[in-house]
Motif scaffolding. Structure first.
Motif, PDB file in Angstrom:
ATOM      1  N   VAL A  71      -6.142   3.698   3.149  1.00 24.32           N
ATOM      2  CA  VAL A  71      -4.359   3.102   2.131  1.00 24.32           C
ATOM      3  C   VAL A  71      -3.573   3.457   4.175  1.00 24.32           C
ATOM      4  CG1 VAL A  71      -2.616   3.641   1.276  1.00 24.32           C
ATOM      5  CG2 VAL A  71      -4.522   4.599   0.439  1.00 24.32           C
ATOM      6  N   SER A  75       1.119   4.376  -2.983  1.00 22.77           N
ATOM      7  CA  SER A  75       0.760   5.671  -2.825  1.00 22.77           C
ATOM      8  C   SER A  75       1.610   6.694  -3.074  1.00 22.77           C
ATOM      9  CB  SER A  75       1.494   5.600  -1.312  1.00 22.77           C
ATOM     10  OG  SER A  75       0.293   4.945  -0.662  1.00 22.77           O
ATOM     11  N   ALA A 119       0.962  -1.316   0.345  1.00 21.02           N
ATOM     12  CA  ALA A 119      -0.039  -0.133   0.161  1.00 21.02           C
ATOM     13  C   ALA A 119       0.779   1.179   0.567  1.00 21.02           C
ATOM     14  CB  ALA A 119      -0.792  -0.024   1.322  1.00 21.02           C
ATOM     15  N   SER A 146      -7.964  -0.496  -0.182  1.00 18.89           N
ATOM     16  CA  SER A 146      -6.828   0.987  -0.425  1.00 18.89           C
ATOM     17  C   SER A 146      -7.045   0.942  -2.200  1.00 18.89           C
ATOM     18  CB  SER A 146      -5.170   0.390  -0.175  1.00 18.89           C
ATOM     19  OG  SER A 146      -5.168   0.411   1.258  1.00 18.89           O
TER      20      SER A 146
END
Length: 291
Positions: free
Chosen positions: A143, A12, A8, A171
């Motif tokens: 997330v 990002s 995750a 997420s």
């Protein structure tokens, strides 16, 4: 940290790098050098500050209200957080109600913006940021909750017995929705420029990228005192996502047929910010008990 949490976090970085890379590439090739109206940048900055703090208040209020109605829990609302005494089997699940409330608020503000676009530029900017930040204040928590199980939404997902794979899928879904909302709403932000002096990425820099940067130190005044990470992380996360994806979306955004907005003075916006700051620091900062 679990494998899904690491994935995750990696996603990002990619989620922010992709739109930024695209925008820098387009910016190098762009020939748009129109003059900037710094008054619009200031209006958008102050609108972002107002919308962020109102959205955060909605989140914390709806974290407190369900607890106040739950036997055994005694919550207190603050200007930058909430706390409670007691325990109840549902308390972890109730940590997700704030994010749910801001998503609902974002959806309602989005419908208002799209169906009844305000005629004034300040009103249009405030409504745009309220609509967008309703989503951007909540969805990044999914997330973060995948990587840090102790955060609000992470605790709610634990209560719902989300396996690591389910957290990662949630997420990915959050990334998709955030990008989609930015792309859908960006034309309404660009429409706030009545003169239309610049289009695409140049307009997004003036109306979104710079305001997102300039708003951070102003938001700090509403959130202190608290630890640096608590004060800075939420606005920095929201501002980073908004700036990156609005800038990318603006290059291909189609104009909306809402009419050129009339220019509005900053007076009302400044008064609203002053009243909200006083409410946060004088009323909420000592704490309001909901029991």
């Amino acid at each position: 940290m679990s494998t899904s949490g690491k994935a995750a976090l990696a996603l990002s970085v990619l989620f922010l790098a992709m739109p930024l890379g695209y925008s820098f590439w387009r910016g190098i090739r762009s020939t748009d050098r129109a003059a900037w109206d710094w008054r619009l940048t200031l209006k958008s900055t102050l609108a972002f500050v107002l919308a962020f703090n109102l959205t955060f208040f909605i989140q914390e209020l709806f974290l407190v209200l369900p607890k106040a109605l739950t036997p055994g829990l005694e919550p207190t609302l603050y200007h930058n957080n909430h706390d409670w005494r007691g325990s109840h089997p549902l308390e972890d699940l109730l940590q997700g109600t704030g994010a749910l409330a801001t998503v609902i608020a974002g959806g309602l503000f989005s419908a208002w913006l799209i169906r009844r676009t305000p005629k004034g530029d300040v009103a249009r900017l405030v409504l745009f940021w309220l609509a967008l930040l309703g989503f951007l204040s909540a969805l990044p928590q999914i997330v973060i909750g995948t990587a840090i199980l102790q955060n609000d939404v992470g605790r709610a997902m634990s209560y719902l017995q989300f396996a690591p794979g389910m957290r990662l899928l949630a997420s990915i879904g959050a990334f998709f929705v955030m990008a989609l909302v930015c792309w859908r709403l960006t034309p309404y932000l660009l429409s706030a420029d009545a003169a239309g002096g610049s289009r695409g990425g140049a307009a997004a820099v003036r109306l979104a990228v710079l305001p997102c940067i300039l708003a951070i130190p102003l938001i700090v005044a509403f959130r202190i005192p608290n630890s640096a990470i608590e004060v800075l992380l939420p606005p920095c996360v929201d501002a980073s996502i908004a700036a990156a994806w609005i800038w990318a979306a603006a290059w291909r955004a189609r104009p909306i047929d809402s009419g050129a907005p009339r220019s509005e003075p900053l007076t009302g916006l400044l008064i609203a910010l002053g009243c909200l700051l006083a409410f946060f620091q004088l009323v909420l900062r000592p704490g309001i008990d909901f029991f």
